[in-house]
Write a protein that holds these residues in place. Structure first.
Motif, mmCIF file in Angstrom:
data_model
loop_
_atom_site.group_PDB
_atom_site.id
_atom_site.type_symbol
_atom_site.label_atom_id
_atom_site.label_comp_id
_atom_site.label_asym_id
_atom_site.label_seq_id
_atom_site.Cartn_x
_atom_site.Cartn_y
_atom_site.Cartn_z
ATOM 1 N N GLY A 151 0.607 -1.427 0.342
ATOM 2 C CA GLY A 151 -0.424 0.001 0.136
ATOM 3 C C GLY A 151 1.057 1.462 0.327
ATOM 4 N N GLU A 152 2.123 0.937 -0.014
ATOM 5 C CA GLU A 152 2.897 2.569 -0.640
ATOM 6 C C GLU A 152 2.837 3.274 -1.673
ATOM 7 O OE1 GLU A 152 7.193 1.724 1.702
ATOM 8 O OE2 GLU A 152 5.935 0.334 1.696
ATOM 9 N N ALA A 153 3.279 4.575 -1.453
ATOM 10 C CA ALA A 153 3.071 4.950 -2.780
ATOM 11 C C ALA A 153 3.834 4.905 -3.471
ATOM 12 C CB ALA A 153 2.064 6.461 -3.063
ATOM 13 N N VAL A 154 4.438 5.138 -4.786
ATOM 14 C CA VAL A 154 5.582 5.603 -5.649
ATOM 15 C C VAL A 154 5.198 6.831 -6.742
ATOM 16 C CG1 VAL A 154 7.453 3.994 -4.832
ATOM 17 C CG2 VAL A 154 5.774 3.376 -6.725
ATOM 18 N N LYS A 155 5.922 8.004 -6.606
ATOM 19 C CA LYS A 155 5.832 9.044 -7.666
ATOM 20 C C LYS A 155 6.514 8.926 -8.942
ATOM 21 C CE LYS A 155 5.788 11.514 -3.591
ATOM 22 N NZ LYS A 155 6.768 10.947 -2.811
ATOM 23 N N SER A 156 7.803 8.240 -8.927
ATOM 24 C CA SER A 156 8.326 7.689 -10.340
ATOM 25 C C SER A 156 8.369 6.606 -10.829
ATOM 26 C CB SER A 156 9.553 9.041 -10.199
ATOM 27 O OG SER A 156 9.984 8.212 -9.334
ATOM 28 N N VAL A 157 9.026 6.659 -12.058
ATOM 29 C CA VAL A 157 9.851 5.494 -12.298
ATOM 30 C C VAL A 157 10.961 5.197 -11.489
ATOM 31 C CG1 VAL A 157 11.049 4.367 -14.228
ATOM 32 C CG2 VAL A 157 8.996 4.877 -14.469
ATOM 33 N N GLU A 200 11.023 4.529 -8.101
ATOM 34 C CA GLU A 200 11.242 2.552 -7.709
ATOM 35 C C GLU A 200 11.980 1.857 -8.473
ATOM 36 O OE1 GLU A 200 7.231 1.933 -10.491
ATOM 37 O OE2 GLU A 200 6.600 0.173 -9.506
ATOM 38 N N ILE A 201 13.053 1.465 -9.443
ATOM 39 C CA ILE A 201 13.694 1.746 -9.963
ATOM 40 C C ILE A 201 14.457 1.214 -8.496
ATOM 41 C CG2 ILE A 201 15.591 1.471 -11.530
ATOM 42 C CD1 ILE A 201 13.800 2.186 -13.706
ATOM 43 N N GLU A 202 15.087 2.571 -7.821
ATOM 44 C CA GLU A 202 15.705 2.578 -6.493
ATOM 45 C C GLU A 202 14.974 1.302 -6.013
ATOM 46 O OE1 GLU A 202 18.762 3.774 -6.134
ATOM 47 O OE2 GLU A 202 18.222 3.004 -3.790
ATOM 48 N N LEU A 203 13.677 1.303 -5.442
ATOM 49 C CA LEU A 203 13.376 0.494 -4.611
ATOM 50 C C LEU A 203 13.283 -0.500 -4.638
ATOM 51 C CD1 LEU A 203 10.030 2.181 -3.581
ATOM 52 C CD2 LEU A 203 11.955 1.616 -1.958
ATOM 53 N N TRP A 204 13.329 -1.570 -5.982
ATOM 54 C CA TRP A 204 13.270 -2.511 -6.500
ATOM 55 C C TRP A 204 14.620 -2.799 -6.578
ATOM 56 C CZ3 TRP A 204 11.033 -6.352 -9.364
ATOM 57 C CH2 TRP A 204 11.662 -7.213 -10.111
ATOM 58 N N ASN A 205 16.172 -1.944 -7.045
ATOM 59 C CA ASN A 205 17.111 -2.806 -6.598
ATOM 60 C C ASN A 205 17.627 -2.934 -4.932
ATOM 61 O OD1 ASN A 205 17.689 -2.980 -9.250
ATOM 62 N ND2 ASN A 205 18.619 -0.842 -9.284
ATOM 63 N N ARG A 206 17.111 -2.158 -4.168
ATOM 64 C CA ARG A 206 17.336 -2.187 -3.103
ATOM 65 C C ARG A 206 16.710 -3.109 -2.480
ATOM 66 N NH1 ARG A 206 14.679 2.122 0.723
ATOM 67 N NH2 ARG A 206 15.481 3.932 -0.512
ATOM 68 N N ALA A 207 15.610 -3.712 -3.013
ATOM 69 C CA ALA A 207 14.581 -4.978 -1.955
ATOM 70 C C ALA A 207 15.669 -6.097 -2.285
ATOM 71 C CB ALA A 207 13.828 -4.958 -2.615
ATOM 72 N N LYS A 208 16.070 -5.773 -4.181
ATOM 73 C CA LYS A 208 17.255 -6.992 -4.593
ATOM 74 C C LYS A 208 18.624 -7.551 -3.615
ATOM 75 C CE LYS A 208 18.642 -8.417 -9.409
ATOM 76 N NZ LYS A 208 18.600 -8.061 -10.833
ATOM 77 N N ARG A 209 18.872 -5.844 -3.498
ATOM 78 C CA ARG A 209 20.662 -6.364 -3.213
ATOM 79 C C ARG A 209 20.486 -6.428 -1.616
ATOM 80 N NH1 ARG A 209 21.289 -1.427 -4.990
ATOM 81 N NH2 ARG A 209 21.060 -0.171 -2.774
ATOM 82 N N GLU A 210 18.690 -6.614 -1.095
ATOM 83 C CA GLU A 210 19.099 -7.108 0.782
ATOM 84 C C GLU A 210 18.555 -8.781 0.911
ATOM 85 O OE1 GLU A 210 15.742 -4.340 2.028
ATOM 86 O OE2 GLU A 210 17.414 -2.581 2.377
ATOM 87 N N LEU A 211 17.602 -8.653 -0.515
ATOM 88 C CA LEU A 211 17.544 -10.079 -0.996
ATOM 89 C C LEU A 211 18.399 -10.712 -0.984
ATOM 90 C CD1 LEU A 211 13.684 -9.886 -2.182
ATOM 91 C CD2 LEU A 211 13.665 -10.130 0.251
ATOM 92 N N GLU A 212 19.312 -10.276 -2.153
ATOM 93 C CA GLU A 212 20.621 -10.864 -2.373
ATOM 94 C C GLU A 212 21.445 -10.967 -1.301
ATOM 95 O OE1 GLU A 212 20.357 -10.035 -7.242
ATOM 96 O OE2 GLU A 212 21.693 -9.518 -5.455
ATOM 97 N N ARG A 269 0.559 -3.812 -12.746
ATOM 98 C CA ARG A 269 -0.001 -2.832 -13.923
ATOM 99 C C ARG A 269 -0.612 -1.250 -13.511
ATOM 100 N NH1 ARG A 269 1.898 -1.617 -19.398
ATOM 101 N NH2 ARG A 269 0.005 -0.538 -20.504
ATOM 102 N N LYS A 270 -1.349 -1.743 -11.981
ATOM 103 C CA LYS A 270 -2.542 -0.514 -12.337
ATOM 104 C C LYS A 270 -1.437 0.866 -11.095
ATOM 105 C CE LYS A 270 -7.438 0.112 -11.507
ATOM 106 N NZ LYS A 270 -7.959 -0.288 -10.494
ATOM 107 N N LYS A 271 -0.735 -0.033 -10.537
ATOM 108 C CA LYS A 271 0.144 0.995 -9.301
ATOM 109 C C LYS A 271 1.453 1.379 -9.221
ATOM 110 C CE LYS A 271 -0.581 0.116 -5.023
ATOM 111 N NZ LYS A 271 -1.347 -0.586 -3.672
ATOM 112 N N SER A 272 1.899 0.923 -10.415
ATOM 113 C CA SER A 272 3.354 0.905 -10.429
ATOM 114 C C SER A 272 3.813 1.541 -11.769
ATOM 115 C CB SER A 272 4.018 -0.652 -10.818
ATOM 116 O OG SER A 272 5.208 -0.674 -10.898
#
Lengths: 128, 128
Positions: free
Chosen positions: A102-108, A111-123, B18-21
């Motif tokens: 349910g968090e909101a992201v404002k920009s691509v 989002e890419i920054e969040l994705w990479n962070r999640a990926k790094r942390e999980l790895e 697709r909707k939120k991202s």
């Protein structure tokens, strides 16, 4: 609902095909993977030609080959279709928690920054 | 049963994504198809390395991209996942009637001959 039951029906048909068809029995991971690769290229051709009827059919052919690989894997006792889908669900939730919590992201970019962070942390934890 | 419900759940998650991202919203058929192509190559690498855990995961990633293409198609009002699967079921039945109508085939050669005959006949009628 989406594919419910029909997808299971299709998978059961592929299992029957694998059982009864000498031709299908000859399939290995490797040979079927090569088929899948060809089908993917046909999806690309349909897309380039803007032939949406063919695009739909070629997506179905890819799904067919992908499920057939799972039929072989299940036969070998490696994994099932349910394992694959549950793995993907878990991965999507872990990789994009901001979408499903349910968090909101404002920009691509954000989002890419969040994705990479999640990926790094999980790895870092040996996860995916 | 195979993927029942979980596959629908995954598909619904992809629709939410697709909707939120914003990142997912940027995806087009073309960009997502390129992702799918990369994932297919990763399936091949996992297979070559005989890494079955990774093979399972990469198959899931391909399924993810394939379903995402269907999400976009549904959004554009072109076709749904159910259409794709029902198309594949119909195609498999038409192409391999000897499997689903209880006839026995003795060899791969006989089967390929039957397959080609069914394909020719169906193509002659404008079918698949």
């Amino acid at each position: 609902m989406f594919m419910k039951e029909r997808l299971d029906e299709f998978y059961e048909m592929l299992k029957i095909d694998r059982k009864k068809s000498p031709w299908s029995r000859e399939n290995s991971f490797e040979s079927r993977f090569e088929e899948l690769r060809k089908e993917i290229e046909e999806v690309g051709v349909a897309l380039k030609n803007d032939d949406m009827k063919n695009f739909e059919e070629e997506i179905g052919d890819c799904l067919w080959d992908l499920l057939f690989l799972i039929v072989i894997a299940e036969e070998k006792g490696l994994f099932t279709g349910r394992d694959v889908v549950e793995g993907s669900i878990a991965k999507l939730k872990r990789r994009k928690p901001w979408i499903f919590e349910g968090e909101a992201v404002k920009s691509v970019e954000e989002e890419i920054e969040l994705w990479n962070r999640a990926k790094r942390e999980l790895e870092g934890r040996g996860g995916i």
